[in-house]
Write an enzyme that holds these catalytic residues in place. Structure first.
Site, PDB file in Angstrom:
ATOM      1  N   LYS A  20     -49.945  40.194   6.204  1.00  0.00           N
ATOM      2  CA  LYS A  20     -50.432  41.551   6.481  1.00  0.00           C
ATOM      3  C   LYS A  20     -51.702  41.441   7.312  1.00  0.00           C
ATOM      4  CE  LYS A  20     -51.619  45.965   4.218  1.00  0.00           C
ATOM      5  NZ  LYS A  20     -51.773  46.684   2.936  1.00  0.00           N
ATOM      6  N   SER A  37     -49.209  51.033   2.437  1.00  0.00           N
ATOM      7  CA  SER A  37     -49.675  50.621   3.754  1.00  0.00           C
ATOM      8  C   SER A  37     -49.089  49.283   4.224  1.00  0.00           C
ATOM      9  CB  SER A  37     -51.204  50.504   3.750  1.00  0.00           C
ATOM     10  OG  SER A  37     -51.612  49.477   2.863  1.00  0.00           O
ATOM     11  N   SER A  72     -49.789  50.213  -2.284  1.00  0.00           N
ATOM     12  CA  SER A  72     -49.423  49.733  -0.947  1.00  0.00           C
ATOM     13  C   SER A  72     -48.537  48.485  -0.902  1.00  0.00           C
ATOM     14  CB  SER A  72     -50.684  49.485  -0.122  1.00  0.00           C
ATOM     15  OG  SER A  72     -51.202  50.712   0.312  1.00  0.00           O
TER      16      SER A  72
END
Ligand SMILES: [Mg+2]
Ligand SMILES: [Zn+2]
EC number: 6.3.5.7
Lengths: 95, 484, 485
Positions: C76, C152, C176
Site C-alpha cells: 500500500k 482505503s 480500510s
C-alpha cells in the site's frame, strides 16, 4: 448546530487551506451534513466517563539518551522544494 | 500620586543536558552546519514517530525534586498546533493539562549586605517540550532560510507564580534558577547559545489593589542585564500609559537591547488558537515511586540543604549561607576552604570568599573556576591570620602575591618576604618608645583630648614596624605609656 | 502459480521449481496487462522488484531463506519505502521519493526477503471507503469494473483479487483493510493496536491506524502477519510481546468456540443479501462445533459520530507537516509565507482530505474542544467497555463487515455522510483497538460478501484459526473474478 460561512473561512485559515467563496458554500453544506451526524453524540450523558485518548491503557516507553542518527542532509534535501546553503528556503518570515 | 506595585512572573526555557534530542536520536551539539543534525523525525518526514528521551525525563524529575515540587506520577504530552516554518510538524510537542512538575519553590536572596532580604518564589509548574528550529533572515533573495538543527532539542519550561515585585527580584530569581539548573546538572546554563532563556510577564497595579493589572509578556530575554532593562522599561511604560489615561492591552512584546525599549509582537486579538490535544503518538508518561527514589538518590546535596547545613553546622548567618550557595562552584570553593582552615574559621573563610576573593575576581572579570588563588592557598592564608602570624592587612598583601602566582603557599610568601608579625612585646615596646620620643606634638595633642592624635601615633608605630607589629599589642602599649 | 497460496509458492521456491525472478516476472507481466484497467498500482518499478528477486534467489541458493523469501507482495502506498515514490494517494506527495523504509517494509525486505512488486493505489491519505479520493484516479473492482473496490486499501484489495500480486499490505484506521477485503472477496486482518509498528506508515489518525495483511486466505494472512509484527523501538506505541507464530494454531478444531452476535449488527441498515450470506456463514460455524450467543454493543451506533471527531482531529494535526517547506508539493505562485501555506495545501490536498482537516481543526478549536473532542473520547471509552462486557460471554464476535456489497463508482462520492456509513460495522473495532478480520462468506447479486470476525486484544491467532477452519470447510475464498484473462 450549523456553521456559518465566516466560521468555514475561519477554520480554513486555522488549517491554512485557501477556500474560494464558491468552495466555501459547498464546504459549508458538507460540513453541516457531517456535523449533523456528529451531533448524535450530544444526546449521550457521559458524566464520570474517563476520556479515552489511546487504544491502550499503558505507559509511555522511553529511549536511552544516545545519538543514533547520522547526518542525512543530502538525502533529505534531495526532495525539498527549495534549498540553498543547506537551508530550506521560504518566503520571508516576519516576526 | 498613585503608588504603583509591579507584578512579575517568569517563564524560563532551560535546554536540558542530553546528547540526543527529546524525541529523536539526532545530536544536540551546538554549532553544527545547518540541517546536519536534523534527522527524519526532526524534519517531520511522512510516517516518522517520536520516542521520548529518558534522560530528559530524569532531568525534569531532578528539577522537581530539587525545588520540593510534586513530580507527577502521570503526565501527558500534548500537541500545540500552529504553522511556522521553524516548526516542521506544524505542532510542538509540549505538556498542557498534566505537566511533569507541579508546584515547588525557590528561595532567593535579593540585594546585598544590610539591605539584602530573602524572597521565596513559588513555581506553578515545569513541563517538558521540544524546541523549534531557527529562521535566518539574512537575505536569500528576499527569502528566509530554515535551519532545523535545534528542532527537537529538549527543553524544560519553568513557570513561576506572579510573585516578584521588582526587576531586582526577577533578576535574583533568574540567577538562582540559572545556578540551580547547573547545580543539579540538567542544563549547561549557556545563555549566549540560548540554553537558558527567560520570558517575563509584567503588569502594574495601584498599591493595595488585589486584582492584577493587565500583563504584557516580554519574550526571549537571554541575559540578566536585558531582563532587568526590559522589565524596568516596561514598568515605566505601563505606568505612563495608565497615568495618561490609556488602558494596557494584553500583548506579547520583544525587547530591543539597542534602544532599550519593548515593542509589540502580537496582541491578544491575533493570539493563536493552538488546538491543544493529547498527542496520540505518545502514551501517558508514568513515573513510578521506585524510579523517582532512584533519581532522588543520585541528586547532589542541594543548595537549600547546603544552606541549612552552613547555618547549623558552621554558624553562618542566613545571608552568608545563601550567598555562598548561590552557585555550586562558590559553595564547593567555600567548603574546601573550610575543610582545610577548620570549622572554627568558617566566618573568616566566608568573608574572604564572599568579599575579598569575589571583589578581586570581579575586578578582572574572572569566574571562580579560573581563580588563580586556590581554596587550599586561601585556607593557608586564613590559618595564618587565625594564629596571629600575620594581620589582616598583611594578609591582603600575601593574597595579592598568591594571586599573581609569585608564591605557592601563604607560608612561603610570609617567610620569603619576612612578613611574620612582630608579637615580641619587648620589640614592640622599643618601637613605641621611639615614636613617642620623636612625636612630642602628637603626644601633647592627645593629652589635650584629641583622640585623632592617638591614631596618628598608632600609624607611626605600624610604619616603623613595616606593618608587621600586632595591632592590638601596639594599641595596648601606647595607651599604657600615654596614661602613665 | 498466479493463483497459488503463499505456502505453495514457498514450497515451489524452496524446491527450485521456480525462481523468485521468474515468479516476480510473472506478476509484473500480469500487472502490465491488467493494471491499465484496474488502476490498482500507482508505482511499479520492475528493475527494483527484480533486484529484490535476485537477492532472494541468492538467499535461497545459499540456504538461508525464510518461508516468505522470494515471494512477491504489493505494498500500500502509505508505507514509506526507500527510493520508491511514496504518494499516499495524494498530489501533495506525488513527487515524494522516500529517503527511508517503514519498519514493515524493512522487515519484509531485509528480514523476510520478500519482493515488493510496487505501490498500490489508495484513498488519499487513507481517507475514504471507495478509493475514489485518490489523486491517481479510482481503482476498479475486479469483480465488476464499474464498481468500487472499497477503501482505503482499495488498490491492494484489487491487486490481490485480480492476482496481480499473491498478497498485499494494507492499513486500517476505520475499516480500510476489512471493508475492501469484503468487497473484493479477500481475507484481511487488522491486528490489535500496537502489534504492528506504525513507523514509516504515513499517519492518518495515530491512535487508530494499524497495518495488516490482505491475502486470499487466513493461512496466507497468518504467514504475512508473522513477518509484520514485532516490537519496534521507533514506535513508542509498539508493544513488547513475546514472538508468536500465527500459523501454529490454525488447524485447531472450533468445538466450544463461543460466537457473540451483537444484536446491533443484525438489525436494520444492512442489505438483505449481505445478511443472508453472513447468517449462512454463522450456521456453518455452528456445524463446525461453535455455539452462538447474543451480545450487545449498545453504543455501537455512536462509533461513526465519535470516529468522525477523533480521526479528523488527529488527522488535522498529522497533516500539518505537509506545508510545502521540506518536501512534497509547493504551489507555483504565491505571495507571502501564509499564502504559500494556504495555496500549497489548497492545491495539494483533495476535497475529502480538506474536509476532514477542517472538521478536525474545528472540533479542537477553542470553545468546541469539550463538546466534541472530549465527548468523543468519552464515547470511545463507552464503546471499548461494550466490547469488554461482550467478551465476558464469547470468544469471537461475528457480523457483517460492510452493510452492502461493492457499490457503483460515483454512487456515494457526492455525499460524504453516506460514504462514512460504509464503515458502520468496522469503526468500533479501531476505537477499541481490537483485532478484526474480514473473511469471504458468499455472494449477493454476484458480488462478494465479507464476514467480520472481531477478537479480544491479542486474539489474532484465534481469529485466524476461526477463519482458517471455515476456509477448510468452504471455498468462498477460492472464488476468482471472471472476465480478467
Ligand atoms: Mg510559554
Ligand atoms: Zn515553551
Amino acid at each position: 448546530m450549523s456553521l456559518t460561512l465566516e466560521q468555514v473561512q475561519r477554520i480554513a485559515h486555522l488549517a491554512r487551506i485557501e477556500v474560494s467563496e464558491a468552495e466555501a458554500l459547498t464546504t459549508q453544506s458538507h460540513l453541516n451534513g457531517i456535523f449533523q451526524l456528529i451531533e448524535q453524540m450530544q444526546a449521550v450523558d457521559t458524566r464520570g466517563v474517563e476520556p479515552m485518548a489511546h487504544a491502550q491503557d499503558l505507559s509511555q516507553r522511553l529511549r536511552q539518551d544516545a545519538v543514533t542518527e547520522p547526518d542525512g542532509r543530502a538525502a533529505f534535501q534531495a526532495v525539498a522544494p527549495e534549498v540553498e546553503a543547506g537551508l530550506y528556503l521560504v518566503p520571508k518570515v516576519i516576526e | 500620586m498613585t503608588q504603583w506595585e509591579v507584578v512579575i512572573g517568569i517563564e524560563t526555557h532551560a535546554q536540558l543536558a542530553t546528547v540526543s534530542k527529546i524525541f529523536s536520536g539526532a545530536s544536540t551539539a551546538f554549532g553544527a552546519e545547518p540541517n546536519t543534525q536534523a534527522c527524519a523525525v526532526d524534519l517531520a518526514l511522512p510516517g516518522v514517530l517520536p520516542v521520548l528521551n529518558k534522560k530528559a525525563v530524569e532531568c525534569a524529575m531532578r528539577f522537581g525534586l530539587a525545588i520540593g515540587a510534586e513530580v507527577a506520577a502521570k503526565s501527558v504530552f500534548a500537541r500545540k498546533n500552529y504553522f511556522y516554518p521553524d516548526l516542521p510538524k506544524g505542532y510542538q510537542i509540549s505538556q498542557m493539562d498534566l505537566p511533569v512538575v507541579v508546584g515547588g519553590e525557590i528561595p532567593v536572596m535579593v540585594g546585598q549586605g544590610d539591605k539584602a532580604y530573602e524572597k521565596v518564589v513559588h513555581l506553578t509548574r515545569a513541563h517538558l517540550e521540544e524546541d523549534a528550529g531557527k529562521s535566518l533572515h539574512e537575505d536569500f533573495h528576499g527569502k528566509s532560510g530554515i535551519d532545523l538543527n535545534r528542532a527537537g532539542t529538549p527543553l524544560l519550561e519553568i513557570v513561576t507564580e506572579p510573585d516578584m515585585r521588582s526587576s531586582d527580584e526577577a533578576v535574583a530569581y533568574a540567577k538562582a534558577l540559572h545556578a540551580l539548573v547547573q547545580w543539579i546538572g540538567i542544563c549547561d546554563g549557556n545563555m549566549q547559545e540560548g540554553s537558558f532563556r527567560c520570558d517575563a510577564n509584567v503588569s502594574v497595579r495601584p498599591k493595595g489593589q488585589v486584582e492584577f493589572g493587565t500583563r504584557r509578556e516580554i519574550k526571549n530575554l537571554n541575559s540578566f542585564r536585558f531582563l532587568k532593562e526590559a522589565i524596568d522599561f516596561e514598568v515605566q511604560w505601563q505606568i505612563n500609559e495608565i497615568e495618561e489615561g490609556r488602558k494596557i492591552q494584553q500583548a506579547t512584546v520583544l525587547f530591543d537591547p539597542d534602544n532599550g525599549e519593548t515593542r509589540v509582537m502580537r496582541t491578544k486579538e491575533d493570539a493563536h488558537d493552538y488546538r491543544y490535544f493529547p498527542d496520540p503518538d505518545l502514551l501517558p508518561l508514568i513515573i513510578s515511586a521506585d524510579w523517582l527514589a532512584r533519581v532522588k538518590g543520585e541528586l547532589p546535596e542541594l543548595p537549600t540543604q547546603k544552606r541549612e547545613r552552613f547555618i547549623s553546622e558552621l554558624g553562618l548567618s542566613t545571608y552568608d549561607a545563601t550567598t555562598l550557595t548561590a552557585s555550586q562552584e562558590m559553595a564547593d570553593y567555600f567548603e574546601s576552604t573550610v575543610t582545610i582552615a577548620g570549622k572554627a574559621n568558617a566566618k573568616p573563610c566566608a568573608n574572604w570568599v564572599m568579599v575579598d576573593l569575589t571583589a578581586r575576581l570581579n575586578k578582572e572579570g574572572k569566574e571562580l573556576a579560573d581563580s588563580p588563588v586556590s581554596a587550599a592557598q586561601l585556607a593557608g592564608l586564613i590559618q595564618r591570620i587565625a594564629d596571629n602570624t600575620i594581620s589582616n592587612n598583611i594578609a591582603k598583601k600575601v593574597f595579592e602575591v598568591l594571586w599573581n602566582g609569585e608564591g605557592a603557599t601563604a607560608d612561603e610568601v610570609i617567610d620569603k618576604q619576612g612578613l611574620k608579625q612582630i608579637t615580641d612585646s619587648g620589640a614592640i615596646e622599643s618601637l613605641v618608645d621611639e615614636v613617642l620620643a620623636a612625636n612630642p606634638g602628637n603626644v601633647a595633642e592627645f593629652k589635650a583630648g584629641k583622640e585623632k592624635a592617638f591614631n596618628a601615633l598608632v600609624g607611626q608605630v605600624m610604619k616603623a614596624a613595616k606593618g608587621k607589629a600586632n595591632p592590638q599589642q601596639v594599641n595596648d602599649l601606647l595607651r599604657l605609656k600615654l596614661s602613665a | 502459480m498466479i493463483n497459488a497460496s503463499l505456502k505453495t509458492l514457498s514450497l515451489a521456491l524452496a524446491s527450485k521449481k521456480i525462481s523468485s525472478v521468474e515468479l516476480t516476472q510473472l506478476f509484473l507481466d500480469r500487472i502490465e496487462r491488467l493494471n491499465p484497467t484496474l488502476n490498482a498500482f500507482v508505482t511499479v518499478d520492475a528493475e527494483k522488484s527484480l533486484n529484490f528477486a535476485r537477492a532472494a534467489d541468492a538467499r535461497i541458493a545459499a540456504g538461508n531463506a525464510g518461508l516468505l523469501t522470494g515471494i512477491p507482495i504489493a505494498q500500500k502506498d502509505i508505507f514509506c519505502a526507500e527510493g520508491w515514490l511514496t504518494t499516499c494517494g495524494s498530489k501533495m506527495l506525488a513527487n515524494f521519493v522516500s529517503p527511508y523504509d517503514a519498519t514493515v517494509i524493512r522487515k519484509m525486505h531485509s528480514e523476510a526477503g520478500m519482493v515488493s512488486l510496487g505501490k498500490t493505489n489508495m484513498d488519499e491519505f487513507a481517507m475514504g471507503s471507495s478509493n475514489e479520493t485518490s489523486f491517481f484516479g479510482p481503482v476498479r473492482n475486479p469483480w465488476d469494473t464499474e464498481r468500487v473496490p472499497g477503501g482505503s486499501s482499495g488498490g491492494s484489495a484489487a491487486a490481490v483479487a485480480a492476482r496481480l500480486a499473491p498478497a498485499a499490505t494494507g492499513t486500517d484506521t476505520g475499516g480500510s483493510i476489512r471493508q475492501p477485503a469484503a468487497l473484493c472477496n479477500l481475507t484481511g486482518l487488522k491486528p490489535t493496536y500496537g502489534v504492528v509498528s506504525r513507523y514509516g506508515m504515513i499517519a492518518f489518525a495515530s491512535s487508530l491506524d494499524q497495518g495488516g495483511p490482505m491475502a486470499a486466505s487466513a493461512e496466507d494472512c497468518a504467514l504475512l502477519l508473522n513477518t509484520m509484527v514485532g516490537f519496534d523501538e521507533r514506535d513508542s506505541t509498539s508493544l513488547e510481546r513475546p514472538a508468536e507464530d500465527y500459523t501454529l494454531n490454525l488447524e485447531k478444531p472450533l468445538n466450544g468456540l463461543r460466537i457473540g452476535l451483537p444484536k446491533e449488527f443484525f438489525g436494520e441498515g444492512c442489505d438483505a443479501g449481505v445478511m443472508a450470506a453472513v447468517r449462512a456463514a454463522i450456521a456453518e460455524y455452528e456445524k463446525l462445533g461453535a455455539t452462538t450467543v447474543e451480545v450487545s454493543l449498545p453504543n455501537s451506533h455512536l462509533s461513526v459520530p465519535a470516529y468522525y471527531v477523533i480521526a479528523p482531529a488527529e488527522a488535522s494535526s498529522n497533516l500539518s507537516r505537509f506545508d510545502g517547506v521540506r518536501y512534497g508539493f509547493r504551489a507555483e505562485d504565491y505571495g507571502n509565507l501564509d499564502d504559500m501555506y494556504m495555496k500549497s495545501r489548497a492545491q495539494g490536498f483533495g476535497a475529502e482530505v480538506k474536509r476532514r482537516i477542517m472538521i478536525g481543526a474545528y472540533v479542537l478549536s477553542h470553545g468546541y474542544y469539550d463538546a466534541y473532542y472530549l465527548q468523543a473520547q468519552r464515547i470511545r471509552r463507552l464503546i471499548a467497555n461494550d466490547f469488554v462486557e461482550a467478551f465476558k460471554v464469547c470468544d469471537v464476535i461475528m457480523g457483517p463487515t460492510s452493510p452492502s456489497t461493492a457499490f457503483k463508482l460515483g454512487e456515494k462520492a457526492a455525499d460524504p455522510v453516506q460514504m462514512y456509513l460504509s464503515d458502520i460495522y468496522t469503526i468500533a473495532v479501531n476505537l477499541a483497538g481490537l483485532p478484526g478480520m474480514s473473511v469471504p462468506c458468499g455472494f449477493a447479486g454476484g458480488l462478494p460478501v465479507g464476514l467480520q470476525l472481531i477478537g479480544n486484544y491479542f486474539a489474532e491467532a484465534q481469529l485466524l484459526n476461526a477463519a482458517h477452519r471455515y476456509q477448510l470447510a468452504t471455498d468462498w475464498h477460492q472464488q476468482r473474478p471472471g472476465g480478467l484473462a
